[in-house]
Motif scaffolding. Structure first.
Motif, PDB file in Angstrom:
ATOM      1  N   UNK A 130     -33.043  72.646 -31.021  1.00  0.00           N
ATOM      2  CA  UNK A 130     -32.948  71.586 -31.741  1.00  0.00           C
ATOM      3  C   UNK A 130     -33.907  70.572 -31.379  1.00  0.00           C
ATOM      4  N   UNK A 131     -34.791  70.606 -32.686  1.00  0.00           N
ATOM      5  CA  UNK A 131     -35.483  68.879 -32.509  1.00  0.00           C
ATOM      6  C   UNK A 131     -34.880  67.608 -31.963  1.00  0.00           C
ATOM      7  N   UNK A 132     -35.539  67.222 -31.148  1.00  0.00           N
ATOM      8  CA  UNK A 132     -35.346  65.482 -30.475  1.00  0.00           C
ATOM      9  C   UNK A 132     -36.093  64.641 -31.188  1.00  0.00           C
ATOM     10  N   UNK A 133     -34.952  63.877 -32.232  1.00  0.00           N
ATOM     11  CA  UNK A 133     -35.796  62.582 -32.539  1.00  0.00           C
ATOM     12  C   UNK A 133     -34.856  61.461 -32.022  1.00  0.00           C
ATOM     13  N   UNK A 134     -36.112  61.075 -32.381  1.00  0.00           N
ATOM     14  CA  UNK A 134     -36.014  59.551 -31.234  1.00  0.00           C
ATOM     15  C   UNK A 134     -35.666  58.362 -33.008  1.00  0.00           C
ATOM     16  N   UNK A 135     -35.017  58.260 -33.383  1.00  0.00           N
ATOM     17  CA  UNK A 135     -35.190  57.084 -34.463  1.00  0.00           C
ATOM     18  C   UNK A 135     -34.970  55.346 -34.143  1.00  0.00           C
ATOM     19  N   UNK A 136     -35.686  55.334 -34.825  1.00  0.00           N
ATOM     20  CA  UNK A 136     -35.972  53.463 -34.633  1.00  0.00           C
ATOM     21  C   UNK A 136     -35.570  52.645 -35.215  1.00  0.00           C
ATOM     22  N   UNK A 137     -34.057  52.225 -35.514  1.00  0.00           N
ATOM     23  CA  UNK A 137     -33.061  51.652 -36.700  1.00  0.00           C
ATOM     24  C   UNK A 137     -32.775  50.611 -35.995  1.00  0.00           C
TER      25      UNK A 137
ATOM     26  N   UNK B 243     -29.759  62.579 -44.277  1.00  0.00           N
ATOM     27  CA  UNK B 243     -30.983  63.685 -44.981  1.00  0.00           C
ATOM     28  C   UNK B 243     -31.395  64.856 -44.493  1.00  0.00           C
ATOM     29  N   UNK B 244     -31.907  64.522 -43.337  1.00  0.00           N
ATOM     30  CA  UNK B 244     -32.542  66.161 -42.167  1.00  0.00           C
ATOM     31  C   UNK B 244     -31.483  67.118 -42.345  1.00  0.00           C
ATOM     32  N   UNK B 245     -29.827  66.412 -42.185  1.00  0.00           N
ATOM     33  CA  UNK B 245     -29.120  67.887 -42.047  1.00  0.00           C
ATOM     34  C   UNK B 245     -29.481  68.761 -43.378  1.00  0.00           C
ATOM     35  N   UNK B 246     -29.674  67.712 -44.166  1.00  0.00           N
ATOM     36  CA  UNK B 246     -29.233  68.606 -46.233  1.00  0.00           C
ATOM     37  C   UNK B 246     -30.608  69.108 -45.906  1.00  0.00           C
ATOM     38  N   UNK B 247     -31.711  68.608 -44.917  1.00  0.00           N
ATOM     39  CA  UNK B 247     -33.127  68.878 -45.202  1.00  0.00           C
ATOM     40  C   UNK B 247     -32.679  70.772 -44.156  1.00  0.00           C
TER      41      UNK B 247
ATOM     42  N   UNK C 151     -32.347  71.281 -38.222  1.00  0.00           N
ATOM     43  CA  UNK C 151     -31.816  71.457 -36.676  1.00  0.00           C
ATOM     44  C   UNK C 151     -32.458  69.875 -35.521  1.00  0.00           C
ATOM     45  N   UNK C 152     -31.212  69.208 -35.054  1.00  0.00           N
ATOM     46  CA  UNK C 152     -31.769  68.296 -34.728  1.00  0.00           C
ATOM     47  C   UNK C 152     -30.742  67.282 -33.242  1.00  0.00           C
ATOM     48  N   UNK C 153     -31.081  67.002 -32.486  1.00  0.00           N
ATOM     49  CA  UNK C 153     -30.104  65.943 -31.892  1.00  0.00           C
ATOM     50  C   UNK C 153     -31.210  65.132 -32.431  1.00  0.00           C
ATOM     51  N   UNK C 154     -30.405  63.759 -32.041  1.00  0.00           N
ATOM     52  CA  UNK C 154     -31.092  62.591 -32.659  1.00  0.00           C
ATOM     53  C   UNK C 154     -30.695  61.404 -31.875  1.00  0.00           C
ATOM     54  N   UNK C 155     -31.128  59.855 -31.257  1.00  0.00           N
ATOM     55  CA  UNK C 155     -31.129  59.053 -31.052  1.00  0.00           C
ATOM     56  C   UNK C 155     -31.581  57.988 -31.544  1.00  0.00           C
TER      57      UNK C 155
ATOM     58  N   UNK D 119     -38.094  62.359 -23.680  1.00  0.00           N
ATOM     59  CA  UNK D 119     -39.152  63.328 -24.269  1.00  0.00           C
ATOM     60  C   UNK D 119     -39.373  64.210 -25.646  1.00  0.00           C
ATOM     61  N   UNK D 120     -38.992  62.838 -26.365  1.00  0.00           N
ATOM     62  CA  UNK D 120     -38.381  63.577 -27.892  1.00  0.00           C
ATOM     63  C   UNK D 120     -39.624  64.091 -28.651  1.00  0.00           C
ATOM     64  N   UNK D 121     -39.390  65.192 -29.437  1.00  0.00           N
ATOM     65  CA  UNK D 121     -40.276  66.063 -30.526  1.00  0.00           C
ATOM     66  C   UNK D 121     -40.957  65.042 -31.245  1.00  0.00           C
ATOM     67  N   UNK D 122     -40.387  64.066 -31.973  1.00  0.00           N
ATOM     68  CA  UNK D 122     -40.847  62.926 -33.313  1.00  0.00           C
ATOM     69  C   UNK D 122     -40.075  62.004 -33.146  1.00  0.00           C
TER      70      UNK D 122
END
Ligand SMILES: Nc1ncnc2c1ncn2[C@@H]1O[C@H](COP(=O)(O)OP(=O)(O)OP(=O)(O)O)[C@@H](O)[C@H]1O
Ligand SMILES: [Mg+2]
Length: 355
Positions: free
Chosen positions: A3-10, A22-26, A29-33, A49-52
């Motif tokens: 799964x993509x590692x997505x770091x979310x600044x929010x 939205x990501x799941x709807x699209x 496959x990801x993990x997020x923090x 070490x996130x992918x995006x």
């Protein structure tokens, strides 16, 4: 694929959930923090070490531009997408200029999966390209070193063989010649005289041949008298062998150049002359060797048919490629002008006084 590692600044938990939805709807496959301070951000950037990175623009204790600059500084190969509540053209332009992969507003989060996919794909292609370029660079560097090593080895070998032929064979032939003349002087049998003289003539021819073979391999003048003398000698030889008119301009004093560099210049010069004989159809050659200050320039211009661009760029032009390579290894550069009246080869080289 993992799964993509997505770091979310929010800072907003609701917006974070919306993004995840939205990501799941699209079908991503990801993990997020989720992080909301610079400290948390930096920690996850390094430790996870996130992918995006997806980042809000304005937060109470942090902001998107700072996050973007941190990514550029520490992980410049990680795509960064700004996801903000309101559109502001100037901010968007600034973010893109600072290296953001994309800029989205929260009202249009349906675009998010596509934006994530295309950013990841774009960065992956760029990474592959970068790695291929780095590998190519490494290989060409290695080839250059190998070429330099081989050239040095060849020159050493040639010098040794030339010396051996010149000294051993030369001395043996001279000894034979002395013996013959001794026999001639001491033999009462005059019927032998003619034979002995013809043998002596043959030995003279062989001595000349041995000297030529030896200096074709490696002219002693280059090692003993230096580059300018060697160019002059080679020009005389060329004039005799080709019958072309040669104008030569040399510096008054010898040029202080280390032996590797003068060998490179000399070999380039020889290859240029060989090409002139073989391909140019020229009747006249102008040669000039100049040393002004710290720069050496060798110019060889013929008045023949010139070299076409195709010939210059042809992958089979190995002679020219070898000349260029020698020039680069010696720290200089080779220009070949082919069009117009004849070809002109110009070699420029920085000079260092030999140790
Ligand atoms: N002085 C010149 N005048 C006209 N054409 C030239 C001249 N020098 C080179 N060329 C052209 O450039 C081509 C490439 O030269 P290069 O020295 O690389 O190869 P080559 O002489 O054909 O073969 P070799 O590998 O034996 O040197 C030649 O085949 C010729 O067409
Ligand atoms: Mg050639």
């Amino acid at each position: 694929m993992s799964p993509l590692k997505i770091l979310i600044v929010e800072d907003s938990a609701t917006d974070y959930e919306l993004i995840r939805y939205e990501l799941a709807k699209g079908a991503i496959r990801y993990d997020s923090v989720r992080v909301e301070t610079e400290e948390q951000f930096l920690h996850h950037l390094h430790a996870w070490n996130p992918d995006i990175v997806l980042s809000d623009y304005t937060l109470p204790d942090f902001d998107g531009m700072t996050a973007l600059l941190l990514v550029q500084k520490h992980r410049s190969h990680t795509p960064f997408i700004v996801v903000t509540g309101s559109i502001n053209e100037e901010t968007a332009v600034n973010c893109m200029k600072a290296g953001a992969a994309d800029y989205l507003i929260k009202d249009r989060l349906d675009r998010l999966p596509l934006a994530v996919r295309s950013a990841i794909e774009r960065y992956r292609v760029e990474k592959d390209k970068r790695e291929a370029e780095e590998q190519l660079l490494r290989h060409s560097e290695q080839l250059r070193k190998l070429h330099a090593y081989l050239q040095t080895a060849i020159e050493k070998e040639r010098t040794a063989i030339a010396r051996e032929i010149h000294d051993q064979l030369g001395q043996a032939l001279t000894g034979l010649k002395m013996d013959l003349s001794w026999i001639e002087r001491h033999s009462p049998d005059h019927t032998l005289t003619e034979k002995l003289q013809s043998m002596s003539g043959l030995i003279d021819d062989t001595i000349t041949l041995v000297r030529r073979i030896s200096s074709d391999l490696r002219p002693a003048v280059l090692d003993n008298l230096g580059l300018a003398a060697a160019i002059e000698w080679q020009t005389d030889e060329f004039r005799k062998r080709s019958g072309m008119a040669c104008e030569v301009e040399l510096p008054k004093d010898d040029i202080p150049l280390d032996l590797n560099k003068s060998t490179a210049v000399f070999r380039i010069f020889q290859e240029t002359l060989t090409n002139i004989v073989r391909h140019s159809g020229a009747t006249r050659v102008r040669i000039s060797l100049k040393a002004d200050g710290s720069r050496l320039t060798l110019t060889v211009a013929d008045n023949g048919r010139g070299i076409s661009q195709e010939a210059l760029q042809s992958p089979s032009a190995l002679g020219l490629a070898g000349m260029r390579e020698r020039a680069v290894i010696a720290g200089g550069k080779l220009d070949i002008a082919g069009s117009g009246a004849g070809a002109t080869v110009t070699l420029t080289l920085p000079m260092e006084v030999s140790a």
